[in-house]
Write a protein that holds these residues in place. Sequence first.
Motif, PDB file in Angstrom:
ATOM      1  N   ASP A  25      61.816  40.272  54.264  1.00  0.00           N
ATOM      2  CA  ASP A  25      62.292  39.064  53.584  1.00  0.00           C
ATOM      3  C   ASP A  25      61.424  38.728  52.373  1.00  0.00           C
ATOM      4  N   VAL A  26      60.123  39.037  52.454  1.00  0.00           N
ATOM      5  CA  VAL A  26      59.188  38.759  51.361  1.00  0.00           C
ATOM      6  C   VAL A  26      59.345  39.828  50.278  1.00  0.00           C
ATOM      7  N   PRO A  27      59.366  39.439  48.996  1.00  0.00           N
ATOM      8  CA  PRO A  27      59.480  40.435  47.921  1.00  0.00           C
ATOM      9  C   PRO A  27      58.338  41.448  47.951  1.00  0.00           C
ATOM     10  N   VAL A  28      58.661  42.691  47.566  1.00  0.00           N
ATOM     11  CA  VAL A  28      57.712  43.792  47.585  1.00  0.00           C
ATOM     12  C   VAL A  28      57.555  44.367  46.180  1.00  0.00           C
ATOM     13  N   THR A  29      56.319  44.654  45.805  1.00  0.00           N
ATOM     14  CA  THR A  29      56.040  45.401  44.575  1.00  0.00           C
ATOM     15  C   THR A  29      55.241  46.641  44.945  1.00  0.00           C
ATOM     16  N   LEU A  30      55.670  47.777  44.420  1.00  0.00           N
ATOM     17  CA  LEU A  30      55.003  49.056  44.686  1.00  0.00           C
ATOM     18  C   LEU A  30      54.143  49.413  43.483  1.00  0.00           C
ATOM     19  N   ILE A  31      52.879  49.764  43.743  1.00  0.00           N
ATOM     20  CA  ILE A  31      51.945  50.105  42.665  1.00  0.00           C
ATOM     21  C   ILE A  31      51.698  51.607  42.709  1.00  0.00           C
ATOM     22  N   VAL A  41      49.932  39.480  50.289  1.00  0.00           N
ATOM     23  CA  VAL A  41      49.668  40.588  51.212  1.00  0.00           C
ATOM     24  C   VAL A  41      49.402  41.867  50.432  1.00  0.00           C
ATOM     25  N   ILE A  42      48.383  42.609  50.870  1.00  0.00           N
ATOM     26  CA  ILE A  42      48.077  43.920  50.300  1.00  0.00           C
ATOM     27  C   ILE A  42      48.192  44.963  51.410  1.00  0.00           C
ATOM     28  N   LEU A  48      47.199  51.563  55.554  1.00  0.00           N
ATOM     29  CA  LEU A  48      48.162  52.651  55.751  1.00  0.00           C
ATOM     30  C   LEU A  48      47.526  53.857  56.426  1.00  0.00           C
ATOM     31  N   GLY A  49      46.231  53.778  56.721  1.00  0.00           N
ATOM     32  CA  GLY A  49      45.495  54.953  57.154  1.00  0.00           C
ATOM     33  C   GLY A  49      44.974  55.701  55.948  1.00  0.00           C
ATOM     34  N   ILE A  74      51.973  46.996  47.549  1.00  0.00           N
ATOM     35  CA  ILE A  74      51.707  48.210  48.307  1.00  0.00           C
ATOM     36  C   ILE A  74      51.169  49.302  47.389  1.00  0.00           C
ATOM     37  N   GLN A  75      50.055  49.895  47.790  1.00  0.00           N
ATOM     38  CA  GLN A  75      49.483  51.039  47.079  1.00  0.00           C
ATOM     39  C   GLN A  75      50.268  52.288  47.461  1.00  0.00           C
TER      40      GLN A  75
END
Length: 327
Positions: free
Chosen positions: A223-229, A249-250, A269-270, A300-301
Amino acid sequence: MEGARILQSGGVVAIPTETVYGLAADAFNENAIKKVFEVKGRPQDNPLLVHIYKLEQVYDICKDIPKEAERVFEAFWPGSVTLIFNKKECISDTVTAGMKTVAVRFPKSEIARAIIKESGTLLVAPSANLSGKPSTTNAEHCFDDLNGKISCILDGGSCSIGLESTIIDMSTPEPILLRPGAISVEEICNVIPNLIYKKELLSVGNSDIPKAPGMKYRHYAPDVPVTLIEGEYTKTSKWIKENVNKNDVIICFQEFLSEFNDYKYVYSLGSFNKLNIAAQKIFDLLRECDKVENVNHIYIQAPKSSGLGSSINNRLEKASSGDIIHI
């Protein structure tokens, strides 16, 4: 087996596979198939996968099977590869969203194959989540999405892979990759060198008539917007540290966790050297982030886009609805 009895009676059951949990129903029961669409809130033009428990069954429901497909059978079946063929008349247009092709999967999971066999039929089984949400990789996820909507969830523990299967269209003159998965493009090309792989075919909205899940509609999104880096790891870590609000959130690789000690919500993410762990964790992490209160955004990395990293990024790009920052 209670799950098999429910399937035989036209019910819908959440079942474990090695990839993600599936929302299973009798592939030859029109009412049961329609229940799957209803339970998920799935658009009627989004086709379903048919699951088999022995190789010979693909010939029962498909025609025009090329030699390239037989090489995939030998190399990867049972396993996390779904193949699309021209269908025989026994498969209804409801399953295939009116198309003349059907997507077939032969799961590696012994539990999944036993359920299919015990039910006495073949099963449609899209991911056992509400349409558009992150896929389910354990029984708790299924309960969160489907409690009160279905009568049975078979708990097989956490899925060993955590990403949906690779999908290849075998109904075309040359095989076409429609969705990457745990079996990488490189591995597939070793078996069928003429595989057509175009990244533009893999993104949401690329097709008005989707042959495979994820080709038309928003998928995997919390539900929360996501940005991918995306970019070199040290650079993406630096960008996140310099630009992201400390209450957001990271999700990053464990090698960079120490960079964010003063941030409130940081998930690992490990290691970037063990992307199979990231694959297992990503949907669980996206679901976990949805439970965090007063959070406006998830950053998100991204892993490197090769091998399994390409498959993970495919899911994350869809979860972000294309909101990607390239560093």
